[in-house]
Scaffold this motif. Structure first.
Motif, PDB file in Angstrom:
ATOM      1  N   LEU A 146       0.830  -1.215   0.000  1.00 58.45           N
ATOM      2  CA  LEU A 146       0.000   0.000   0.000  1.00 58.45           C
ATOM      3  C   LEU A 146       0.862   1.261   0.000  1.00 58.45           C
ATOM      4  CD1 LEU A 146      -2.765  -1.122   2.530  1.00 58.45           C
ATOM      5  CD2 LEU A 146      -3.063  -0.720   0.079  1.00 58.45           C
ATOM      6  N   LEU A 147       1.928   1.259   0.774  1.00 61.75           N
ATOM      7  CA  LEU A 147       2.834   2.405   0.796  1.00 61.75           C
ATOM      8  C   LEU A 147       3.538   2.582  -0.552  1.00 61.75           C
ATOM      9  CD1 LEU A 147       4.426   2.119   4.346  1.00 61.75           C
ATOM     10  CD2 LEU A 147       3.159   4.084   3.452  1.00 61.75           C
ATOM     11  N   PHE A 148       3.881   1.459  -1.190  1.00 60.88           N
ATOM     12  CA  PHE A 148       4.517   1.527  -2.494  1.00 60.88           C
ATOM     13  C   PHE A 148       3.572   2.162  -3.521  1.00 60.88           C
ATOM     14  CE2 PHE A 148       5.721  -0.075  -6.652  1.00 60.88           C
ATOM     15  CZ  PHE A 148       7.088   0.141  -6.666  1.00 60.88           C
ATOM     16  N   LEU A 149       2.296   1.726  -3.516  1.00 61.53           N
ATOM     17  CA  LEU A 149       1.311   2.295  -4.439  1.00 61.53           C
ATOM     18  C   LEU A 149       1.119   3.788  -4.186  1.00 61.53           C
ATOM     19  CD1 LEU A 149      -1.433  -0.488  -4.505  1.00 61.53           C
ATOM     20  CD2 LEU A 149       0.086   0.183  -6.387  1.00 61.53           C
ATOM     21  N   GLN A 150       0.997   4.153  -2.908  1.00 60.95           N
ATOM     22  CA  GLN A 150       0.787   5.558  -2.585  1.00 60.95           C
ATOM     23  C   GLN A 150       2.034   6.373  -2.899  1.00 60.95           C
ATOM     24  OE1 GLN A 150      -2.292   6.816  -1.533  1.00 60.95           O
ATOM     25  NE2 GLN A 150      -1.263   8.683  -2.153  1.00 60.95           N
ATOM     26  N   GLY A 151       3.210   5.794  -2.684  1.00 58.32           N
ATOM     27  CA  GLY A 151       4.451   6.477  -3.043  1.00 58.32           C
ATOM     28  C   GLY A 151       4.552   6.701  -4.542  1.00 58.32           C
ATOM     29  N   PHE A 152       4.091   5.734  -5.324  1.00 52.62           N
ATOM     30  CA  PHE A 152       4.072   5.894  -6.780  1.00 52.62           C
ATOM     31  C   PHE A 152       3.153   7.043  -7.170  1.00 52.62           C
ATOM     32  CE2 PHE A 152       2.521   4.601 -11.049  1.00 52.62           C
ATOM     33  CZ  PHE A 152       3.741   4.656 -11.716  1.00 52.62           C
ATOM     34  N   ALA A 153       1.998   7.138  -6.480  1.00 51.19           N
ATOM     35  CA  ALA A 153       1.075   8.251  -6.736  1.00 51.19           C
ATOM     36  C   ALA A 153       1.724   9.583  -6.380  1.00 51.19           C
ATOM     37  CB  ALA A 153      -0.213   8.065  -5.938  1.00 51.19           C
ATOM     38  N   GLU A 154       2.485   9.614  -5.296  1.00 50.97           N
ATOM     39  CA  GLU A 154       3.150  10.856  -4.901  1.00 50.97           C
ATOM     40  C   GLU A 154       4.229  11.244  -5.903  1.00 50.97           C
ATOM     41  OE1 GLU A 154       1.962  12.703  -2.374  1.00 50.97           O
ATOM     42  OE2 GLU A 154       0.469  11.096  -2.330  1.00 50.97           O
ATOM     43  N   ILE A 155       4.908  10.272  -6.475  1.00 47.81           N
ATOM     44  CA  ILE A 155       5.904  10.555  -7.513  1.00 47.81           C
ATOM     45  C   ILE A 155       5.232  11.178  -8.729  1.00 47.81           C
ATOM     46  CG2 ILE A 155       7.422   9.430  -9.206  1.00 47.81           C
ATOM     47  CD1 ILE A 155       8.307   7.561  -6.941  1.00 47.81           C
ATOM     48  N   ILE A 156       4.075  10.643  -9.109  1.00 49.53           N
ATOM     49  CA  ILE A 156       3.317  11.221 -10.227  1.00 49.53           C
ATOM     50  C   ILE A 156       2.919  12.655  -9.901  1.00 49.53           C
ATOM     51  CG2 ILE A 156       1.171  11.069 -11.565  1.00 49.53           C
ATOM     52  CD1 ILE A 156       1.368   8.021 -11.272  1.00 49.53           C
ATOM     53  N   ARG A 157       2.506  12.901  -8.670  1.00 47.23           N
ATOM     54  CA  ARG A 157       2.161  14.269  -8.248  1.00 47.23           C
ATOM     55  C   ARG A 157       3.361  15.197  -8.408  1.00 47.23           C
ATOM     56  NH1 ARG A 157      -1.515  11.890  -4.442  1.00 47.23           N
ATOM     57  NH2 ARG A 157      -3.578  12.827  -4.774  1.00 47.23           N
ATOM     58  N   CYS A 158       4.533  14.719  -8.022  1.00 48.05           N
ATOM     59  CA  CYS A 158       5.742  15.537  -8.150  1.00 48.05           C
ATOM     60  C   CYS A 158       6.003  15.884  -9.610  1.00 48.05           C
ATOM     61  CB  CYS A 158       6.947  14.795  -7.568  1.00 48.05           C
ATOM     62  SG  CYS A 158       6.909  14.588  -5.775  1.00 48.05           S
ATOM     63  N   VAL A 159       5.885  14.901 -10.497  1.00 45.77           N
ATOM     64  CA  VAL A 159       6.122  15.128 -11.919  1.00 45.77           C
ATOM     65  C   VAL A 159       5.122  16.137 -12.477  1.00 45.77           C
ATOM     66  CG1 VAL A 159       6.104  14.050 -14.203  1.00 45.77           C
ATOM     67  CG2 VAL A 159       7.190  12.870 -12.274  1.00 45.77           C
ATOM     68  N   LEU A 160       3.842  15.994 -12.100  1.00 44.45           N
ATOM     69  CA  LEU A 160       2.815  16.934 -12.567  1.00 44.45           C
ATOM     70  C   LEU A 160       3.091  18.348 -12.065  1.00 44.45           C
ATOM     71  CD1 LEU A 160      -0.440  14.797 -12.127  1.00 44.45           C
ATOM     72  CD2 LEU A 160       0.682  15.428 -14.277  1.00 44.45           C
ATOM     73  N   CYS A 161       3.550  18.462 -10.809  1.00 43.59           N
ATOM     74  CA  CYS A 161       3.852  19.780 -10.242  1.00 43.59           C
ATOM     75  C   CYS A 161       5.039  20.415 -10.941  1.00 43.59           C
ATOM     76  CB  CYS A 161       4.111  19.655  -8.742  1.00 43.59           C
ATOM     77  SG  CYS A 161       4.448  21.228  -7.933  1.00 43.59           S
ATOM     78  N   ILE A 162       6.060  19.606 -11.268  1.00 44.84           N
ATOM     79  CA  ILE A 162       7.225  20.138 -11.983  1.00 44.84           C
ATOM     80  C   ILE A 162       6.807  20.657 -13.352  1.00 44.84           C
ATOM     81  CG2 ILE A 162       9.417  19.487 -13.067  1.00 44.84           C
ATOM     82  CD1 ILE A 162       9.806  17.534 -10.673  1.00 44.84           C
ATOM     83  N   ARG A 163       5.866  19.975 -13.989  1.00 44.62           N
ATOM     84  CA  ARG A 163       5.397  20.392 -15.319  1.00 44.62           C
ATOM     85  C   ARG A 163       4.537  21.652 -15.277  1.00 44.62           C
ATOM     86  NH1 ARG A 163       3.428  14.706 -18.118  1.00 44.62           N
ATOM     87  NH2 ARG A 163       5.503  13.832 -18.504  1.00 44.62           N
ATOM     88  N   THR A 164       3.626  21.712 -14.284  1.00 44.88           N
ATOM     89  CA  THR A 164       2.630  22.790 -14.274  1.00 44.88           C
ATOM     90  C   THR A 164       2.970  23.929 -13.318  1.00 44.88           C
ATOM     91  OG1 THR A 164       1.312  21.723 -12.529  1.00 44.88           O
ATOM     92  CG2 THR A 164       0.822  21.122 -14.825  1.00 44.88           C
ATOM     93  N   GLY A 165       3.828  23.663 -12.333  1.00 41.39           N
ATOM     94  CA  GLY A 165       4.134  24.688 -11.340  1.00 41.39           C
ATOM     95  C   GLY A 165       3.141  24.747 -10.197  1.00 41.39           C
ATOM     96  N   ARG A 166       2.169  23.811 -10.187  1.00 38.88           N
ATOM     97  CA  ARG A 166       1.175  23.766  -9.109  1.00 38.88           C
ATOM     98  C   ARG A 166       1.000  22.321  -8.653  1.00 38.88           C
ATOM     99  NH1 ARG A 166      -3.714  24.499 -10.483  1.00 38.88           N
ATOM    100  NH2 ARG A 166      -3.423  24.374 -12.740  1.00 38.88           N
ATOM    101  N   TRP A 167       0.797  22.164  -7.338  1.00 44.74           N
ATOM    102  CA  TRP A 167       0.549  20.824  -6.820  1.00 44.74           C
ATOM    103  C   TRP A 167      -0.837  20.357  -7.245  1.00 44.74           C
ATOM    104  CZ3 TRP A 167       4.029  17.606  -5.126  1.00 44.74           C
ATOM    105  CH2 TRP A 167       5.194  18.090  -4.520  1.00 44.74           C
ATOM    106  N   PRO A 168      -0.957  19.112  -7.725  1.00 50.27           N
ATOM    107  CA  PRO A 168      -2.282  18.586  -8.073  1.00 50.27           C
ATOM    108  C   PRO A 168      -3.165  18.483  -6.834  1.00 50.27           C
ATOM    109  CG  PRO A 168      -0.537  17.187  -8.955  1.00 50.27           C
ATOM    110  CD  PRO A 168       0.109  18.166  -8.025  1.00 50.27           C
ATOM    111  N   GLN A 169      -4.451  18.531  -7.063  1.00 52.04           N
ATOM    112  CA  GLN A 169      -5.413  18.456  -5.965  1.00 52.04           C
ATOM    113  C   GLN A 169      -5.344  17.103  -5.279  1.00 52.04           C
ATOM    114  OE1 GLN A 169      -9.402  19.095  -7.254  1.00 52.04           O
ATOM    115  NE2 GLN A 169     -10.273  18.990  -5.207  1.00 52.04           N
TER     116      GLN A 169
END
Length: 201
Positions: A146-169
């Motif tokens: 479960l932590l691995f799955l959630q960590g993967f989601a957090e990595i995706i959030r980081c990538v989206l934030c780097i692209r857009t300049g805003r943290w995803p909801q």
């Protein structure tokens, strides 16, 4: 992509809230032990085992839920001053260098640990009641997954934030007291400013 993020968030939420009900078992078990020990002078043989097993299960299964809410403790004295892109870049590096290897180690060693415990139907050594502890140990690799799955989601959030300049909801069902105080202060300031301008005119 956001649907995938919310799916993982909802999975972590469901698991965390389901295991949160163990607080009732813990409370009732401890209360019963206190009553038996100090009122009837007849302590139980199982209360200690039940308390650490229920608390341990809650602690393990709340990890992914807490991560999904960005609720783990961090030393953010400097972090909060950075731009979202800088925050996301730092988080991404730390997730890849430390979080993922640590969780992989937890899943690997936890699987061996849980497998042995389940095969031997391990019971507690702390009391003669023989309370089973293998269900608790079986949660260790599940927690890692479960932590691995959630960590993967957090990595995706980081990538989206780097692209857009805003943290995803994020999904939010609880809110930090500090956030509430800041928002109330901002609302108060917004209400006071027009009044002050009117008085100055």
């Amino acid at each position: 992509m956001r649907k995938f993020l919310f799916f993982i968030d909802e999975l972590s939420t469901w698991v965390g809230k389901a295991f949160a009900w163990l607080i009732l078992v813990l409370t009732l078990g401890v209360s019963y032990e206190v009553f038996m020990r100090y009122v009837l002078r007849a302590p139980t043989t199982w209360a200690f085992d039940i308390s650490y097993i229920t608390y341990g299960a809650m602690f393990l299964m709340a990890g992914a839920y807490t991560l999904s809410r960005n609720g783990h403790v961090r030393a953010d004295v400097v972090y909060r001053l950075w731009s979202p892109r800088t925050q996301a870049t730092m988080d991404l590096v730390l997730y890849i260098l430390f979080f993922l290897p640590a969780i992989a180690a937890l899943m690997y060693s936890g699987w061996n640990y849980a497998d042995m415990s389940v095969r031997f139907r391990e019971v507690s050594i702390f009391s003669p009641a023989g309370v089973p502890v293998f269900p608790l140990k079986a949660l260790i690799p599940i927690t890692g997954l479960l932590l691995f799955l959630q960590g993967f989601a957090e990595i995706i959030r980081c990538v989206l934030c780097i692209r857009t300049g805003r943290w995803p909801q994020r999904l939010h069902d609880v809110e930090e007291t500090e956030s509430l105080i800041i928002r109330e202060h901002q609302q108060h300031q917004a209400a006071v400013e027009p009044t002050e301008k009117g008085a100055g005119a």
